[in-house]
Design an enzyme around this catalytic site. Structure first.
Site, PDB file in Angstrom:
ATOM      1  CB  ILE A  12       5.094  13.442 -24.330  1.00  0.00           C
ATOM      2  CG1 ILE A  12       5.139  11.569 -24.640  1.00  0.00           C
ATOM      3  CG2 ILE A  12       6.944  13.012 -24.753  1.00  0.00           C
ATOM      4  CD1 ILE A  12       4.671  10.852 -25.798  1.00  0.00           C
ATOM      5  CG  ASP A  31      -1.719  22.213 -26.492  1.00  0.00           C
ATOM      6  OD1 ASP A  31      -3.353  21.811 -26.427  1.00  0.00           O
ATOM      7  OD2 ASP A  31      -0.750  21.123 -26.309  1.00  0.00           O
ATOM      8  CB  SER A 124       4.813   6.462 -33.062  1.00  0.00           C
ATOM      9  OG  SER A 124       4.538   5.493 -33.128  1.00  0.00           O
ATOM     10  CE1 TYR A 148      -1.085   9.410 -34.234  1.00  0.00           C
ATOM     11  CE2 TYR A 148       0.058   6.746 -34.595  1.00  0.00           C
ATOM     12  CZ  TYR A 148       0.233   8.201 -33.482  1.00  0.00           C
ATOM     13  OH  TYR A 148       1.626   8.539 -32.535  1.00  0.00           O
ATOM     14  CE  LYS A 152       2.595  11.112 -35.083  1.00  0.00           C
ATOM     15  NZ  LYS A 152       2.870  12.635 -34.404  1.00  0.00           N
ATOM     16  CG  ASN A 197      -7.902   4.466 -27.751  1.00  0.00           C
ATOM     17  OD1 ASN A 197      -8.218   4.031 -27.887  1.00  0.00           O
ATOM     18  ND2 ASN A 197      -7.624   5.609 -28.153  1.00  0.00           N
ATOM     19  CG  ASN A 198      -2.089   3.851 -25.810  1.00  0.00           C
ATOM     20  OD1 ASN A 198      -2.121   4.979 -25.781  1.00  0.00           O
ATOM     21  ND2 ASN A 198      -1.845   3.125 -26.840  1.00  0.00           N
ATOM     22  NE  ARG A 291      -5.446  -2.352 -30.228  1.00  0.00           N
ATOM     23  CZ  ARG A 291      -4.635  -1.582 -28.960  1.00  0.00           C
ATOM     24  NH1 ARG A 291      -4.784  -1.189 -28.203  1.00  0.00           N
ATOM     25  NH2 ARG A 291      -3.172  -1.215 -29.455  1.00  0.00           N
ATOM     26  N   PRO A 292      -7.886  -5.442 -34.171  1.00  0.00           N
ATOM     27  CG  PRO A 292      -9.580  -5.014 -35.389  1.00  0.00           C
ATOM     28  CD  PRO A 292      -9.298  -6.111 -33.477  1.00  0.00           C
TER      29      PRO A 292
HETATM   30  P1  NAD Z   1      -1.089  13.904 -25.587  1.00  0.00           P
HETATM   31  O1  NAD Z   1      -2.637  14.738 -27.039  1.00  0.00           O
HETATM   32  O2  NAD Z   1      -0.637  13.948 -24.755  1.00  0.00           O
HETATM   33  O3  NAD Z   1      -0.113  15.717 -26.735  1.00  0.00           O
HETATM   34  C1  NAD Z   1      -0.243  16.011 -27.744  1.00  0.00           C
HETATM   35  C2  NAD Z   1      -0.545  17.962 -27.636  1.00  0.00           C
HETATM   36  O4  NAD Z   1      -1.155  18.622 -28.562  1.00  0.00           O
HETATM   37  C3  NAD Z   1      -2.200  18.186 -27.057  1.00  0.00           C
HETATM   38  O5  NAD Z   1      -1.952  18.864 -25.723  1.00  0.00           O
HETATM   39  C4  NAD Z   1      -3.079  18.734 -28.130  1.00  0.00           C
HETATM   40  O6  NAD Z   1      -3.964  19.551 -27.307  1.00  0.00           O
HETATM   41  C5  NAD Z   1      -2.374  19.183 -28.909  1.00  0.00           C
HETATM   42  N1  NAD Z   1      -2.644  19.187 -30.283  1.00  0.00           N
HETATM   43  C6  NAD Z   1      -2.821  18.348 -30.974  1.00  0.00           C
HETATM   44  N2  NAD Z   1      -3.210  18.996 -32.101  1.00  0.00           N
HETATM   45  C7  NAD Z   1      -3.077  20.951 -31.911  1.00  0.00           C
HETATM   46  C8  NAD Z   1      -2.776  21.564 -32.953  1.00  0.00           C
HETATM   47  N3  NAD Z   1      -3.540  21.685 -34.199  1.00  0.00           N
HETATM   48  N4  NAD Z   1      -2.197  22.645 -32.605  1.00  0.00           N
HETATM   49  C9  NAD Z   1      -2.048  22.725 -31.177  1.00  0.00           C
HETATM   50  N5  NAD Z   1      -2.108  21.783 -29.983  1.00  0.00           N
HETATM   51  C10 NAD Z   1      -2.885  20.919 -31.138  1.00  0.00           C
HETATM   52  O7  NAD Z   1      -0.244  12.800 -27.143  1.00  0.00           O
HETATM   53  P2  NAD Z   1       0.832  12.741 -26.673  1.00  0.00           P
HETATM   54  O8  NAD Z   1       1.339  11.313 -25.552  1.00  0.00           O
HETATM   55  O9  NAD Z   1       1.692  13.621 -25.448  1.00  0.00           O
HETATM   56  O10 NAD Z   1       2.077  12.637 -27.873  1.00  0.00           O
HETATM   57  C11 NAD Z   1       2.598  13.341 -28.469  1.00  0.00           C
HETATM   58  C12 NAD Z   1       2.898  13.454 -29.273  1.00  0.00           C
HETATM   59  O11 NAD Z   1       3.891  12.321 -29.418  1.00  0.00           O
HETATM   60  C13 NAD Z   1       1.968  13.053 -30.765  1.00  0.00           C
HETATM   61  O12 NAD Z   1       2.995  13.829 -31.898  1.00  0.00           O
HETATM   62  C14 NAD Z   1       2.033  11.219 -30.983  1.00  0.00           C
HETATM   63  O13 NAD Z   1       1.253  11.203 -32.017  1.00  0.00           O
HETATM   64  C15 NAD Z   1       3.415  11.106 -30.535  1.00  0.00           C
HETATM   65  N6  NAD Z   1       3.581   9.859 -30.103  1.00  0.00           N
HETATM   66  C16 NAD Z   1       2.981   9.308 -28.838  1.00  0.00           C
HETATM   67  C17 NAD Z   1       2.888   7.928 -29.017  1.00  0.00           C
HETATM   68  C18 NAD Z   1       2.007   7.943 -27.238  1.00  0.00           C
HETATM   69  O14 NAD Z   1       1.860   6.508 -26.692  1.00  0.00           O
HETATM   70  N7  NAD Z   1       1.903   8.646 -26.264  1.00  0.00           N
HETATM   71  C19 NAD Z   1       3.502   7.332 -28.453  1.00  0.00           C
HETATM   72  C20 NAD Z   1       4.563   7.761 -30.094  1.00  0.00           C
HETATM   73  C21 NAD Z   1       4.743   8.965 -30.762  1.00  0.00           C
HETATM   74  C1  UD1 Z   2      -0.819   1.525 -30.265  1.00  0.00           C
HETATM   75  C2  UD1 Z   2      -0.796   1.323 -31.184  1.00  0.00           C
HETATM   76  C3  UD1 Z   2      -0.119   2.378 -32.204  1.00  0.00           C
HETATM   77  C4  UD1 Z   2       0.357   3.490 -31.459  1.00  0.00           C
HETATM   78  C5  UD1 Z   2       0.654   3.193 -29.863  1.00  0.00           C
HETATM   79  C6  UD1 Z   2       1.417   4.481 -28.980  1.00  0.00           C
HETATM   80  C7  UD1 Z   2      -2.548  -0.158 -32.078  1.00  0.00           C
HETATM   81  C8  UD1 Z   2      -3.189  -0.542 -32.486  1.00  0.00           C
HETATM   82  N1  UD1 Z   2      -1.806   0.136 -32.297  1.00  0.00           N
HETATM   83  O1  UD1 Z   2       0.250   0.761 -30.121  1.00  0.00           O
HETATM   84  O2  UD1 Z   2      -0.151   2.446 -33.698  1.00  0.00           O
HETATM   85  O3  UD1 Z   2       1.660   3.994 -31.768  1.00  0.00           O
HETATM   86  O4  UD1 Z   2       0.000   2.719 -29.507  1.00  0.00           O
HETATM   87  O5  UD1 Z   2       0.271   5.302 -28.826  1.00  0.00           O
HETATM   88  O6  UD1 Z   2      -3.717   1.179 -31.514  1.00  0.00           O
HETATM   89  N2  UD1 Z   2      -3.365  -4.295 -25.099  1.00  0.00           N
HETATM   90  C9  UD1 Z   2      -5.068  -4.953 -24.717  1.00  0.00           C
HETATM   91  N3  UD1 Z   2      -5.959  -4.357 -24.211  1.00  0.00           N
HETATM   92  C10 UD1 Z   2      -6.056  -3.060 -24.046  1.00  0.00           C
HETATM   93  C11 UD1 Z   2      -5.119  -2.559 -24.230  1.00  0.00           C
HETATM   94  C12 UD1 Z   2      -4.005  -3.199 -24.878  1.00  0.00           C
HETATM   95  O7  UD1 Z   2      -4.393  -6.487 -24.690  1.00  0.00           O
HETATM   96  O8  UD1 Z   2      -7.145  -2.679 -23.681  1.00  0.00           O
HETATM   97  C13 UD1 Z   2      -2.588  -5.085 -25.190  1.00  0.00           C
HETATM   98  C14 UD1 Z   2      -1.938  -4.477 -26.644  1.00  0.00           C
HETATM   99  O9  UD1 Z   2      -3.163  -5.926 -27.796  1.00  0.00           O
HETATM  100  C15 UD1 Z   2      -0.740  -4.752 -27.148  1.00  0.00           C
HETATM  101  C16 UD1 Z   2      -0.433  -3.887 -25.578  1.00  0.00           C
HETATM  102  O10 UD1 Z   2      -1.292  -4.230 -24.419  1.00  0.00           O
HETATM  103  O11 UD1 Z   2      -0.544  -5.530 -27.487  1.00  0.00           O
HETATM  104  C17 UD1 Z   2       0.129  -2.605 -25.586  1.00  0.00           C
HETATM  105  O12 UD1 Z   2      -0.684  -2.011 -26.745  1.00  0.00           O
HETATM  106  P1  UD1 Z   2      -1.194  -0.397 -26.770  1.00  0.00           P
HETATM  107  O13 UD1 Z   2      -0.374   0.031 -25.391  1.00  0.00           O
HETATM  108  O14 UD1 Z   2      -1.875   0.290 -27.196  1.00  0.00           O
HETATM  109  O15 UD1 Z   2       0.133   0.092 -27.414  1.00  0.00           O
HETATM  110  P2  UD1 Z   2       0.826  -0.710 -29.587  1.00  0.00           P
HETATM  111  O16 UD1 Z   2      -0.102  -1.675 -29.135  1.00  0.00           O
HETATM  112  O17 UD1 Z   2       1.980  -1.272 -29.127  1.00  0.00           O
END
Ligand code: NAD
Ligand code: UD1
Length: 337
Positions: A12, A31, A124, A148, A152, A197-198, A291-292
């Site tokens: 992001i 970073d 988040s 996690y 937040k 994971n996502n 998923r739990p």
């Molecule tokens: P990302 O892992 O791609 O980016 C996070 C960056 O922070 C990475 O480049 C990592 O190297 C750096 N970093 C981590 N710990 C550090 C530290 N102690 N010092 C310096 N650098 C550090 O993740 P992202 O998806 O870009 O997410 C950015 C922020 O948004 C995070 O705080 C995350 O929790 C939050 N967020 C992300 C999502 C999502 O689904 N991607 C959803 C909600 C919130």
């Molecule tokens: C997950 C995290 C959440 C975090 C968010 C953004 C968990 C339990 N929750 O949420 O804390 O803020 O990511 O980083 O991990 N799915 C599948 N198969 C997959 C992956 C996902 O079916 O392999 C489904 C999930 O069950 C869900 C949807 O896809 O219904 C989206 O999943 P995901 O992208 O992991 O996001 P969140 O579950 O919203």
């Protein structure tokens, strides 16, 4: 004047830097590259033809933060740096609390020392836990089901206490829903280190042939097709939301909290179908157990951000999946290509 971007080499952060540079804002990045590579910032330079001041290091390193604030004319910080893998946070909670909570405290301490009290924080939608009703408003009760999410939430509480103790702080907590997609250029995007994971990065890796099939976690939720529903938001829309939040801080807003989502939910199977259309590939999948910790449905009411930030998402589902596919197909191995 510059904006400090912690975690700017990440998914992001890198997209937000592009938008900031495009409007002529200088950025300084710290970073530790724990979940990213410098290649993302060199791609940012290719997209914008502009320079980024980069410090490799940790936000826990107070001396480094002091050096950064001394060497640059910083007016605000956008704080992305954090660890975000839910499963890992359950196994290693102390690592998550140290990085995400202590890291934020150290950052705020140094900002206060330098009299810089303008902060945008990456929160988040996970802080809503399993909401009692939908769509989700900012006023809904907060809860967390894993370290996690808890990290937040704790940071949000700390920032509220900080603002209470010193109202000259201006702080925007942005609660992201599910960021997906990539920059139009296909040069930057999400590059997970390990097995994703996502959902979206997993589907992309199935489409590119890196993984055989998707596991769909449950088809017995109370949703139209039984699979989980989420509010997917294009990462460029999210990036623009940060620019609007910075504008808001300039109005001396105090502590504010916004949902950044589209207000529209899509199911896992709808995402699979949309991705098949974008990639022209069949996405194989199996339905497996829930998923739990997962919830059935989650989507935002984004009206508050519309009214107070003049921000709304403009990219639709096709834009999200098309840009994800462009990034994935141009960079099958992510930044290591
Ligand atoms: P990302 O892992 O791609 O980016 C996070 C960056 O922070 C990475 O480049 C990592 O190297 C750096 N970093 C981590 N710990 C550090 C530290 N102690 N010092 C310096 N650098 C550090 O993740 P992202 O998806 O870009 O997410 C950015 C922020 O948004 C995070 O705080 C995350 O929790 C939050 N967020 C992300 C999502 C999502 O689904 N991607 C959803 C909600 C919130
Ligand atoms: C997950 C995290 C959440 C975090 C968010 C953004 C968990 C339990 N929750 O949420 O804390 O803020 O990511 O980083 O991990 N799915 C599948 N198969 C997959 C992956 C996902 O079916 O392999 C489904 C999930 O069950 C869900 C949807 O896809 O219904 C989206 O999943 P995901 O992208 O992991 O996001 P969140 O579950 O919203």
């Amino acid at each position: 004047m510059s904006v400090l971007i912690t975690g700017g080499a990440g998914y992001i952060g890198s997209h937000t830097i592009v938008e900031l540079l495009n409007i002529g804002t200088d950025v300084v990045v710290i970073d530790n590259l724990s979940n990213s590579s410098l290649e993302s910032l060199s791609r940012v330079k290719s997209i914008t033809a502009q320079q980024v001041t980069f410090y490799e290091g940790d936000i826990l390193d107070k001396a480094l933060l002091r050096k950064i604030f001394s060497e640059n004319n910083i007016e605000a910080a956008i704080h992305f740096a954090g660890l975000k893998a839910v499963g890992e946070s359950v196994e290693q909670p102390l690592k998550y609390y140290t990085n995400n909570v202590t890291g934020t405290i150290v950052l705020c301490e140094v900002m206060a020392e330098f009299g810089i009290k303008n902060l945008v924080f990456s929160s988040s939608a996970t802080v809503y836990g399993d909401p009692a009703s939908l769509p989700i408003l900012e006023s809904f009760p907060a809860s967390a089901t894993n370290p996690y999410g808890q990290s937040k939430l704790v940071v949000e509480y700390i920032l509220a206490d900080l603002h209470h103790s010193d109202p000259s702080w201006n702080i925007a907590c942005l609660r992201y829903f599910n960021p997906v997609g990539a920059h139009d250029s296909g040069l930057i995007g999400e590059d997970p280190n390990d097995i994703p994971n996502n959902l979206m990065p997993f589907i992309s890796q199935v489409a590119i042939g890196k993984r055989e099939k998707l596991m769909v976690f449950g088809d017995d939720y109370a949703t139209p097709d039984g699979t989980g529903v989420r509010d997917y938001i294009h990462v460029v829309d999210l990036a623009v939301g940060h620019l609007k939040a910075l504008d808001k801080l300039k109005t001396n807003c105090g502590l504010v909290t916004y949902n950044l989502g589209t207000g529209q939910g899509y199911s896992v199977l709808e995402m699979v179908k949309a991705f098949e259309k974008a990639s022209n590939k069949k996405i194989k999948y199996d339905i497996v157990a829930r998923r739990p910790g997962d919830i059935g449905a989650c989507y935002a009411d984004p009206k508050k951000a519309k009214i107070e930030l003049n921000w709304a998402a403009t990219h639709n589902l096709d834009d999200m999946v098309n840009s994800s596919w462009k990034w994935q197909s141009q960079n099958p191995k992510g930044y290591s290509d």
